[in-house]
Motif scaffolding. Structure first.
Motif, PDB file in Angstrom:
ATOM      1  N   SER A 112      16.064  -0.707   6.473  1.00 22.09           N
ATOM      2  CA  SER A 112      16.341  -0.024   7.739  1.00 22.09           C
ATOM      3  C   SER A 112      15.079   0.203   8.567  1.00 22.09           C
ATOM      4  N   VAL A 113      13.921   0.368   7.915  1.00 23.94           N
ATOM      5  CA  VAL A 113      12.714   0.670   8.705  1.00 23.94           C
ATOM      6  C   VAL A 113      11.807  -0.537   8.944  1.00 23.94           C
ATOM      7  N   GLU A 114      11.858  -1.526   8.050  1.00 18.74           N
ATOM      8  CA  GLU A 114      10.877  -2.612   8.123  1.00 18.74           C
ATOM      9  C   GLU A 114      10.944  -3.438   9.420  1.00 18.74           C
ATOM     10  N   PRO A 115      12.152  -3.754   9.917  1.00 19.81           N
ATOM     11  CA  PRO A 115      12.211  -4.588  11.124  1.00 19.81           C
ATOM     12  C   PRO A 115      11.436  -3.995  12.314  1.00 19.81           C
ATOM     13  N   ARG A 116      11.489  -2.646  12.447  1.00 17.78           N
ATOM     14  CA  ARG A 116      10.793  -2.032  13.590  1.00 17.78           C
ATOM     15  C   ARG A 116       9.608  -1.179  13.114  1.00 17.78           C
ATOM     16  N   ALA A 117       9.004  -1.622  12.018  1.00 16.68           N
ATOM     17  CA  ALA A 117       7.921  -0.837  11.432  1.00 16.68           C
ATOM     18  C   ALA A 117       6.617  -0.981  12.211  1.00 16.68           C
ATOM     19  N   SER A 118       5.845   0.106  12.254  1.00 17.56           N
ATOM     20  CA  SER A 118       4.516   0.073  12.849  1.00 17.56           C
ATOM     21  C   SER A 118       3.606  -0.761  11.948  1.00 17.56           C
ATOM     22  N   LEU A 119       2.436  -1.141  12.488  1.00 12.12           N
ATOM     23  CA  LEU A 119       1.453  -1.896  11.707  1.00 12.12           C
ATOM     24  C   LEU A 119       1.103  -1.161  10.433  1.00 12.12           C
ATOM     25  N   GLU A 120       0.930   0.168  10.593  1.00 12.14           N
ATOM     26  CA  GLU A 120       0.521   1.002   9.463  1.00 12.14           C
ATOM     27  C   GLU A 120       1.585   1.019   8.363  1.00 12.14           C
ATOM     28  N   LEU A 121       2.824   1.121   8.780  1.00 12.73           N
ATOM     29  CA  LEU A 121       3.922   1.144   7.811  1.00 12.73           C
ATOM     30  C   LEU A 121       3.995  -0.203   7.093  1.00 12.73           C
ATOM     31  N   ARG A 122       3.822  -1.274   7.876  1.00 12.77           N
ATOM     32  CA  ARG A 122       3.872  -2.614   7.282  1.00 12.77           C
ATOM     33  C   ARG A 122       2.759  -2.808   6.248  1.00 12.77           C
ATOM     34  N   ARG A 123       1.637  -2.176   6.555  1.00 11.99           N
ATOM     35  CA  ARG A 123       0.500  -2.263   5.641  1.00 11.99           C
ATOM     36  C   ARG A 123       0.820  -1.611   4.289  1.00 11.99           C
ATOM     37  N   GLY A 124       1.589  -0.526   4.337  1.00 11.30           N
ATOM     38  CA  GLY A 124       2.017   0.146   3.112  1.00 11.30           C
ATOM     39  C   GLY A 124       2.892  -0.756   2.256  1.00 11.30           C
ATOM     40  N   PHE A 125       3.843  -1.435   2.917  1.00 13.03           N
ATOM     41  CA  PHE A 125       4.706  -2.370   2.176  1.00 13.03           C
ATOM     42  C   PHE A 125       3.873  -3.509   1.588  1.00 13.03           C
ATOM     43  N   GLU A 126       2.891  -3.949   2.376  1.00 12.51           N
ATOM     44  CA  GLU A 126       2.019  -5.035   1.915  1.00 12.51           C
ATOM     45  C   GLU A 126       1.273  -4.631   0.645  1.00 12.51           C
ATOM     46  N   LEU A 127       0.803  -3.396   0.641  1.00 10.94           N
ATOM     47  CA  LEU A 127       0.076  -2.898  -0.543  1.00 10.94           C
ATOM     48  C   LEU A 127       0.989  -2.899  -1.775  1.00 10.94           C
ATOM     49  N   LEU A 128       2.206  -2.418  -1.591  1.00  7.10           N
ATOM     50  CA  LEU A 128       3.137  -2.341  -2.727  1.00  7.10           C
ATOM     51  C   LEU A 128       3.654  -3.725  -3.133  1.00  7.10           C
ATOM     52  N   ASP A 129       3.531  -4.701  -2.203  1.00  2.00           N
ATOM     53  CA  ASP A 129       4.002  -6.063  -2.488  1.00  2.00           C
ATOM     54  C   ASP A 129       2.948  -6.919  -3.196  1.00  2.00           C
ATOM     55  N   LEU A 130       1.737  -6.391  -3.333  1.00  2.00           N
ATOM     56  CA  LEU A 130       0.678  -7.167  -4.008  1.00  2.00           C
ATOM     57  C   LEU A 130       1.132  -7.551  -5.421  1.00  2.00           C
ATOM     58  N   ASP A 131       0.578  -8.613  -5.944  1.00  3.21           N
ATOM     59  CA  ASP A 131       0.903  -9.080  -7.305  1.00  3.21           C
ATOM     60  C   ASP A 131       2.408  -9.221  -7.524  1.00  3.21           C
ATOM     61  N   GLY A 132       3.056  -9.864  -6.600  1.00  3.92           N
ATOM     62  CA  GLY A 132       4.491 -10.135  -6.763  1.00  3.92           C
ATOM     63  C   GLY A 132       5.365  -8.896  -6.622  1.00  3.92           C
ATOM     64  N   GLY A 133       4.833  -7.865  -5.971  1.00  2.00           N
ATOM     65  CA  GLY A 133       5.674  -6.685  -5.689  1.00  2.00           C
ATOM     66  C   GLY A 133       5.839  -5.733  -6.866  1.00  2.00           C
ATOM     67  N   ILE A 134       4.897  -5.728  -7.801  1.00  4.38           N
ATOM     68  CA  ILE A 134       5.076  -4.831  -8.960  1.00  4.38           C
ATOM     69  C   ILE A 134       4.909  -3.359  -8.582  1.00  4.38           C
ATOM     70  N   GLY A 135       4.117  -3.093  -7.544  1.00  2.39           N
ATOM     71  CA  GLY A 135       3.969  -1.711  -7.080  1.00  2.39           C
ATOM     72  C   GLY A 135       5.296  -1.197  -6.541  1.00  2.39           C
ATOM     73  N   TRP A 136       5.922  -2.007  -5.698  1.00  2.00           N
ATOM     74  CA  TRP A 136       7.234  -1.642  -5.146  1.00  2.00           C
ATOM     75  C   TRP A 136       8.258  -1.498  -6.263  1.00  2.00           C
TER      76      TRP A 136
END
Ligand code: ADP
Ligand code: MG
Length: 353
Positions: free
Chosen positions: A291-315
Motif C-alpha cells: 500500500s505504501v511502496e508505490p507512492r513512497a518517498s525516497l527515504e521510505l524506499r531506502r528503508g525497503f532497500e536496506l531490508l531487501d539486502l542479501d535477498g531480503g532476509i532483513g525483511w
C-alpha cells in the motif's frame, strides 16, 4: 532450596543502604509510577566504580520491580542494567516508597541515539570504540542495525529463558552500557514472571500503546485469574507454551527494527501513523508495504532497500516478528538463528568481554 541459600548468602555479603547514603543528582526520568535520578554515594568508599548510580523512587509497583531485578541479576545478569539494591523507605511525609538502585550504565538510551541525525553511525562509534573511516551507505547501516538487533534479541532471550516477559520494550527502555559496549534492557516495572506468578494479572494500563502488540493482554483471555504462587509454578510452563506471552516483546522489538530501518517512523507521530496504517492492513506487513511502496518517498524506499539486502532476509526477519497472531511470531532464540544474523556484525571492543 540451594537457590534460597545462595540468595541468602549473597544478601548477607552485599552492602545495604538507606536513604541518607545518597546525594541526588540530575533527574533522568519521571513517569506515573516513579521518579529516576542520577545519584552518588554520600561517603565514597575507595572503590572507583562507586559513586555513579541511578535511583528510582517508585510507588506501588516498586515491589515487583525489585523482585524482577533480583531475579534477573541471578538468572540473566547481562540482559538488564546492573542492579545493586532495593528497599522500602517510609516517611511520614511521603508514606511508603520503594527505592531501587542500579549502576549508572551510560548517558544514552536507544531512543536518544535513534533520534540523532547521526544514527546509526553514532551507535557504530560507541560499539566499536572508534570513528570508522569506511564510506557510508546501506550495507554499513545494515550491519550496525543488525548488531543492535542481535544485542536486543540476546537480552530478550535471556529474560524469556528465565520466564520473564518485559511488556514495555521500547527504545526508551534500552540503555547503551558504556562498560560492556552493548545495549541492555531497563525498566522492569511492567514485567511479569510467569514461572512463579508474580505480576501475573496483566496490568494492561501499564502498556505503552505505541509498541504494544495487538493482543495487549499477554495471556489469552481464557486463562483463569491468577492462581496462587505454588499453583502457578506447577502450571506456568504449560501456560507459557500455550499462550507464548514472550511473543508480546517480540512484536515490540520488531517495531524497533522497523524504526531503525525507516527514519520517518522514529518520531511519535510517525510511529502512531504507521500503527494506524498497519491496523488497516490487518497487521499484514506485506500488505502495508504494497500500500505504501508505490507512492513512497525516497527515504521510505531506502528503508525497503536496506531490508531487501542479501535477498531480503532483513525483511523476512522483520515480518516474522511483526505478526498479528502471537503464535506465528518467531521467538527471541529462533530470531537469533535467523540467516539475517549469518553475516558478521560489528566487532565489540570491550574491556569486560
Ligand atoms: P521510568 O519508569 O521513568 O520509565 P526507567 O527505569 O525507564 O523509569 O528509567 C528512566 C530513565 O532513566 C531511562 O530512560 C534512562 O534514561 C535512565 N536510566 C534508568 N536506568 C539507568 C541506568 N542503569 N543507567 C543509566 N541510565 C538509566
Ligand atoms: Mg522507562
Amino acid at each position: 532450596f540451594d537457590m534460597f541459600i545462595l540468595a541468602f548468602v549473597e544478601r548477607l555479603f552485599r552492602p545495604t543502604y538507606r536513604k541518607d547514603d545518597f546525594v541526588l543528582g540530575k533527574k533522568l526520568g519521571e513517569g506515573a509510577f516513579g521518579v529516576v535520578y542520577r545519584v552518588s554515594l554520600a561517603k565514597k568508599p575507595s572503590s572507583k566504580k562507586e559513586g555513579d548510580l541511578v535511583l528510582k523512587k517508585a510507588t506501588e509497583y516498586g515491589a515487583v520491580e525489585i523482585w524482577m531485578n533480583e531475579r534477573v541479576r541471578r538468572a540473566c545478569a547481562n540482559s538488564c542494567a546492573d542492579f545493586l539494591y532495593g528497599f522500602l523507605e517510609t516517611s511520614p511525609k511521603k508514606g511508603a516508597e520503594y527505592w531501587l538502585l542500579w549502576w549508572f550504565e551510560g548517558e544514552a538510551t536507544l531512543s536518544d541515539l535513534m533520534l540523532s541525525k547521526e544514527f546509526p553511525y553514532n551507535v557504530e562509534t560507541m560499539i566499536t570504540g572508534k570513528v570508522q573511516e569506511s564510506p557510508k551507505g546501506l550495507e554499513r547501516e545494515n550491519r550496525i542495525i543488525q548488531t543492535i538487533m542481535r544485542q536486543l534479541l540476546f537480552a530478550l532471550d535471556g529474560l524469556h529463558s528465565t520466564g520473564i516477559v518485559h511488556r514495555d520494550i521500547k527504545p526508551q527502555n534500552i540503555i547503551f552500557s558504556e562498560g560492556s559496549r552493548t545495549f541492555k534492557i531497563i525498566d522492569l516495572g511492567a514485567a511479569a514472571d510467569l514461572r512463579v506468578g508474580i505480576n501475573y494479572i496483566p496490568k494492561e494500563f501499564l502498556l505503552d500503546p505505541r509498541y504494544a502488540a495487538p493482543e495487549q493482554y499477554i495471556m489469552s483471555t481464557q486463562t483463569p485469574s491468577a492462581p496462587s504462587a505454588p499453583v502457578a509454578t506447577a502450571l506456568s510452563p504449560v501456560l507459557w507454551q500455550m499462550n507464548l506471552p514472550d511473543r508480546f516483546d517480540i512484536y515490540s522489538a520488531g517495531l524497533i527494527f522497523l524504526q531503525m530501518a525507516f527514519p520517518a517512523l522514529r518520531t511519535d507521530s510517525g510511529l502512531i501513523q504507521f500503527n494506524r496504517q498497519l491496523k488497516r492492513c490487518d497487521y499484514d506487513l506485506d500488505a502495508w508495504r504494497k500500500s505504501v511502496e508505490p507512492r513512497a518517498s525516497l527515504e521510505l524506499r531506502r528503508g525497503f532497500e536496506l531490508l531487501d539486502l542479501d535477498g531480503g532476509i532483513g525483511w523476512e526477519l522483520l515480518t516474522s516478528m511483526v505478526r498479528y497472531k502471537a503464535r506465528q511470531r518467531t521467538s527471541a532464540k529462533a530470531a537469533l538463528a535467523h540467516p539475517y544474523f549469518d553475516r558478521e556484525g560489528l566487532l565489540v571492543l570491550s574491556f569486560m568481554q
